[in-house]
Motif scaffolding. Structure first.
Motif, PDB file in Angstrom:
ATOM      1  N   ARG A  63       0.832  -1.211   0.000  1.00 40.59           N
ATOM      2  CA  ARG A  63       0.000   0.000   0.000  1.00 40.59           C
ATOM      3  C   ARG A  63       0.862   1.254   0.000  1.00 40.59           C
ATOM      4  N   SER A  64       1.919   1.244   0.785  1.00 36.79           N
ATOM      5  CA  SER A  64       2.826   2.399   0.812  1.00 36.79           C
ATOM      6  C   SER A  64       3.444   2.639  -0.565  1.00 36.79           C
ATOM      7  N   ALA A  65       3.755   1.550  -1.266  1.00 37.69           N
ATOM      8  CA  ALA A  65       4.313   1.693  -2.615  1.00 37.69           C
ATOM      9  C   ALA A  65       3.305   2.341  -3.555  1.00 37.69           C
ATOM     10  N   ALA A  66       2.028   1.966  -3.421  1.00 40.22           N
ATOM     11  CA  ALA A  66       0.985   2.564  -4.263  1.00 40.22           C
ATOM     12  C   ALA A  66       0.803   4.044  -3.937  1.00 40.22           C
ATOM     13  N   ILE A  67       0.805   4.372  -2.657  1.00 41.32           N
ATOM     14  CA  ILE A  67       0.672   5.774  -2.247  1.00 41.32           C
ATOM     15  C   ILE A  67       1.839   6.597  -2.789  1.00 41.32           C
ATOM     16  N   ARG A  69       3.260   6.297  -5.492  1.00 42.26           N
ATOM     17  CA  ARG A  69       3.038   6.581  -6.919  1.00 42.26           C
ATOM     18  C   ARG A  69       1.760   7.389  -7.138  1.00 42.26           C
ATOM     19  N   LEU A  70       1.261   7.998  -6.059  1.00 40.60           N
ATOM     20  CA  LEU A  70       0.077   8.873  -6.101  1.00 40.60           C
ATOM     21  C   LEU A  70      -1.199   8.131  -6.477  1.00 40.60           C
ATOM     22  N   TRP A  71      -1.257   6.842  -6.141  1.00 39.32           N
ATOM     23  CA  TRP A  71      -2.493   6.091  -6.313  1.00 39.32           C
ATOM     24  C   TRP A  71      -3.447   6.429  -5.163  1.00 39.32           C
ATOM     25  N   GLY A  72      -4.733   6.225  -5.429  1.00 36.18           N
ATOM     26  CA  GLY A  72      -5.706   6.261  -4.356  1.00 36.18           C
ATOM     27  C   GLY A  72      -5.781   4.878  -3.728  1.00 36.18           C
ATOM     28  N   GLY A 173      -4.107   5.171 -10.505  1.00 32.60           N
ATOM     29  CA  GLY A 173      -4.998   4.026 -10.295  1.00 32.60           C
ATOM     30  C   GLY A 173      -5.511   4.011  -8.873  1.00 32.60           C
ATOM     31  N   ILE A 174      -6.338   3.027  -8.580  1.00 29.77           N
ATOM     32  CA  ILE A 174      -6.868   2.793  -7.236  1.00 29.77           C
ATOM     33  C   ILE A 174      -6.536   1.366  -6.842  1.00 29.77           C
ATOM     34  N   ALA A 175      -6.080   1.189  -5.624  1.00 32.16           N
ATOM     35  CA  ALA A 175      -5.788  -0.144  -5.093  1.00 32.16           C
ATOM     36  C   ALA A 175      -6.573  -0.334  -3.798  1.00 32.16           C
ATOM     37  N   LEU A 176      -7.365  -1.390  -3.756  1.00 29.37           N
ATOM     38  CA  LEU A 176      -8.140  -1.740  -2.561  1.00 29.37           C
ATOM     39  C   LEU A 176      -7.470  -2.937  -1.905  1.00 29.37           C
ATOM     40  N   PHE A 177      -7.036  -2.776  -0.669  1.00 20.90           N
ATOM     41  CA  PHE A 177      -6.318  -3.826   0.054  1.00 20.90           C
ATOM     42  C   PHE A 177      -7.276  -4.477   1.053  1.00 20.90           C
ATOM     43  N   ILE A 178      -7.354  -5.807   0.996  1.00 20.94           N
ATOM     44  CA  ILE A 178      -8.283  -6.555   1.847  1.00 20.94           C
ATOM     45  C   ILE A 178      -7.508  -7.597   2.635  1.00 20.94           C
ATOM     46  N   ASP A 179      -7.430  -7.408   3.942  1.00 17.50           N
ATOM     47  CA  ASP A 179      -6.773  -8.382   4.814  1.00 17.50           C
ATOM     48  C   ASP A 179      -7.802  -9.395   5.313  1.00 17.50           C
ATOM     49  N   GLU A 180      -7.345 -10.592   5.685  1.00 16.85           N
ATOM     50  CA  GLU A 180      -8.225 -11.684   6.142  1.00 16.85           C
ATOM     51  C   GLU A 180      -9.340 -11.942   5.125  1.00 16.85           C
ATOM     52  N   MET A 181      -8.963 -11.986   3.873  1.00 15.47           N
ATOM     53  CA  MET A 181      -9.934 -12.056   2.779  1.00 15.47           C
ATOM     54  C   MET A 181     -10.773 -13.326   2.815  1.00 15.47           C
ATOM     55  N   GLN A 182     -10.254 -14.376   3.435  1.00 17.20           N
ATOM     56  CA  GLN A 182     -11.005 -15.638   3.495  1.00 17.20           C
ATOM     57  C   GLN A 182     -12.253 -15.513   4.349  1.00 17.20           C
ATOM     58  N   ASP A 183     -12.365 -14.436   5.147  1.00 17.45           N
ATOM     59  CA  ASP A 183     -13.511 -14.261   6.029  1.00 17.45           C
ATOM     60  C   ASP A 183     -14.691 -13.569   5.359  1.00 17.45           C
ATOM     61  N   LEU A 184     -14.553 -13.181   4.102  1.00 16.44           N
ATOM     62  CA  LEU A 184     -15.686 -12.592   3.389  1.00 16.44           C
ATOM     63  C   LEU A 184     -16.785 -13.631   3.203  1.00 16.44           C
ATOM     64  N   GLY A 185     -18.034 -13.189   3.232  1.00 16.23           N
ATOM     65  CA  GLY A 185     -19.157 -14.084   2.992  1.00 16.23           C
ATOM     66  C   GLY A 185     -19.217 -14.519   1.534  1.00 16.23           C
ATOM     67  N   PRO A 186     -19.892 -15.632   1.242  1.00 11.29           N
ATOM     68  CA  PRO A 186     -19.960 -16.144  -0.139  1.00 11.29           C
ATOM     69  C   PRO A 186     -20.479 -15.129  -1.148  1.00 11.29           C
ATOM     70  N   ALA A 187     -21.527 -14.383  -0.795  1.00 13.89           N
ATOM     71  CA  ALA A 187     -22.087 -13.397  -1.729  1.00 13.89           C
ATOM     72  C   ALA A 187     -21.085 -12.279  -1.999  1.00 13.89           C
TER      73      ALA A 187
END
Length: 400
Positions: A63-67, A69-72, A173-187
């Motif tokens: 994320r720091s690398a994206a920031i 480079r002036l990414w959101g 660009g935009i980068a969305l970082f998601i930690d513990e991604m396995q905990d997302l619901g199926p939908a």
């Protein structure tokens, strides 16, 4: 030696003083950022690995690398009991705010914020009282007819597409970082895959960077069959000997402290190369060593303290979260995984666990499913389970 000068940092998600052994991943992500900014097609990224290998630290570094480079950017931590809509709204709001100062047309920014607000407001329960409804901190009226259908898959595709167009306007660009991604619901997993699929077809400059346990690829594949080709998977493993030595020696050298070769041998044997353990043993050894160079005897004296801290904070806290039936299940897993130093990587057949406990496999399903939901074990292959925490089996075998 002076404990105030101790450079090691064992902590959840806390960046170590020397991020060793992750150069390949950082270089690859730089290429991704540059390709996306130039309009080149690129897949979103998924990091997988056991707990304690530094996935969260690496996620924050990317994320720091994206920031830089002036990414959101925006970051969320998935939770099993939470819908994706609200945290994604907050994360994308942050990303758009980072891009807004570089955009020449404030009205265009407000248009995307209006769509984001419409998306966010669908997180509210229609039957809830007005005072109980959540209101996102977005100072524009919500849009109508865009990202507000109530179908998370449709809405997320539309939201991501509009947000990406804003990044296109400013050439980043935009980068969305998601930690513990396995905990997302199926939908939510299905919606996220659909949105990434649409973005990849459009060549839009928005990527998702997820991190999770080793079974995350199976979770994504169960949601959408094409997820196997949608993401670029990187397995984050323990450090090799050279990287582990660097993680210890580089911070120490900045404090004019050295290690004897045999001390490094024993530290690698104790830590197994797992970054969290490297920091824990390094910190305890520093506090016990009287002077430089650090000797093998210093490591031997300090090891019980490091192991006691791990037993309470890293292993014990997780074990205490389990019910008696779940603890019995994990103890059986530990006994079956053997005594080798690599038992934390070994999967155990669920049929063998049932046999060891003299139970029918179906009767153990509730305990197994609860342990998976709590993030203590995972099922990488059908009919097998393994610990998500390295050395957990060895820890359980030492407990009365």
């Amino acid at each position: 030696m002076d404990p105030v000068r101790n450079p090691y940092a064992p902590g959840a998600g806390q960046r170590p003083p020397e991020l060793a052994g992750r150069g390949r991943e950082l270089d690859a992500f730089d290429v991704v950022l540059e390709r996306v900014a130039r309009g080149r097609p690129e897949r979103s990224l998924v990091l997988t690995g056991l707990r304690g290998v530094g996935k969260t630290v690496l996620l924050n570094t990317l994320r720091s690398a994206a920031i830089g480079r002036l990414w959101g950017t925006g970051k969320i931590e998935a939770r099993p009991d939470q819908s994706l809509r609200r945290p994604v709204s907050a994360a994308l709001h942050m990303a758009i705010r980072e891009l807004a100062p570089h955009h020449r047309n404030p009205e265009r920014v407000d248009e995307v914020l209006a769509v984001l607000k419409a998306f966010a407001l669908r997180a509210n329960d229609a039957s809830a009282k007005l005072r109980d409804r959540w209101t996102p901190g977005i100072d524009v009226p919500p849009a109508r007819g865009r990202a507000d259908s109530g179908d998370i898959e449709i809405d997320l595709v539309e939201l991501f597409t509009d947000a990406a167009s804003l990044a296109t306007d400013v050439g980043t660009g935009i980068a969305l970082f998601i930690d513990e991604m396995q905990d997302l619901g199926p939908a939510d997993v299905s919606a996220l895959c659909a949105a990434c699929h649409e973005l990849s077809q459009l060549g839009a400059p928005l990527i998702v960077v997820g991190a999770g346990l080793p079974h995350l690829p199976a979770v994504l594949s169960a949601a959408k069959s094409y997820s196997e080709r949608l993401f670029r998977y990187q397995r984050i493993d323990r450090l090799d000997r050279i990287a582990a030595d660097l993680a210890l020696c580089a911070p120490a050298a900045r404090e004019d402290v050295e290690y004897e070769a045999k001390a490094l041998d024993l530290l690698y044997e104790k830590s197994g190369g797992y970054p969290y353990f490297v920091q824990a043993y390094g910190k305890a050894t520093w506090d016990h060593a009287p002077s430089s160079p650090v000797t093998v005897e210093d490591v031997r004296v300090a090891s019980p303290e490091a192991e006691a801290e791990l037993a309470v904070g890293f292993f014990g806290s997780r074990f205490e979260r389990a019910t008696p039936a779940e603890r019995e299940y994990m103890r059986s897993m530990a006994s079956l995984s053997g005594d080798s130093e690599n038992d934390m990587d070994a999967a155990v057949p669920t049929a063998d666990i049932a046999a060891a406990l003299s139970r029918r496999p179906a009767s153990l399903s509730p305990a197994r499913d609860a342990l998976i939901k709590k993030g203590l074990i995972y099922s990488g292959e059908r009919g097998t389970v393994a610990f998500t925490v390295p050395h957990f089996g060895r820890y359980l075998r030492t407990q009365p």
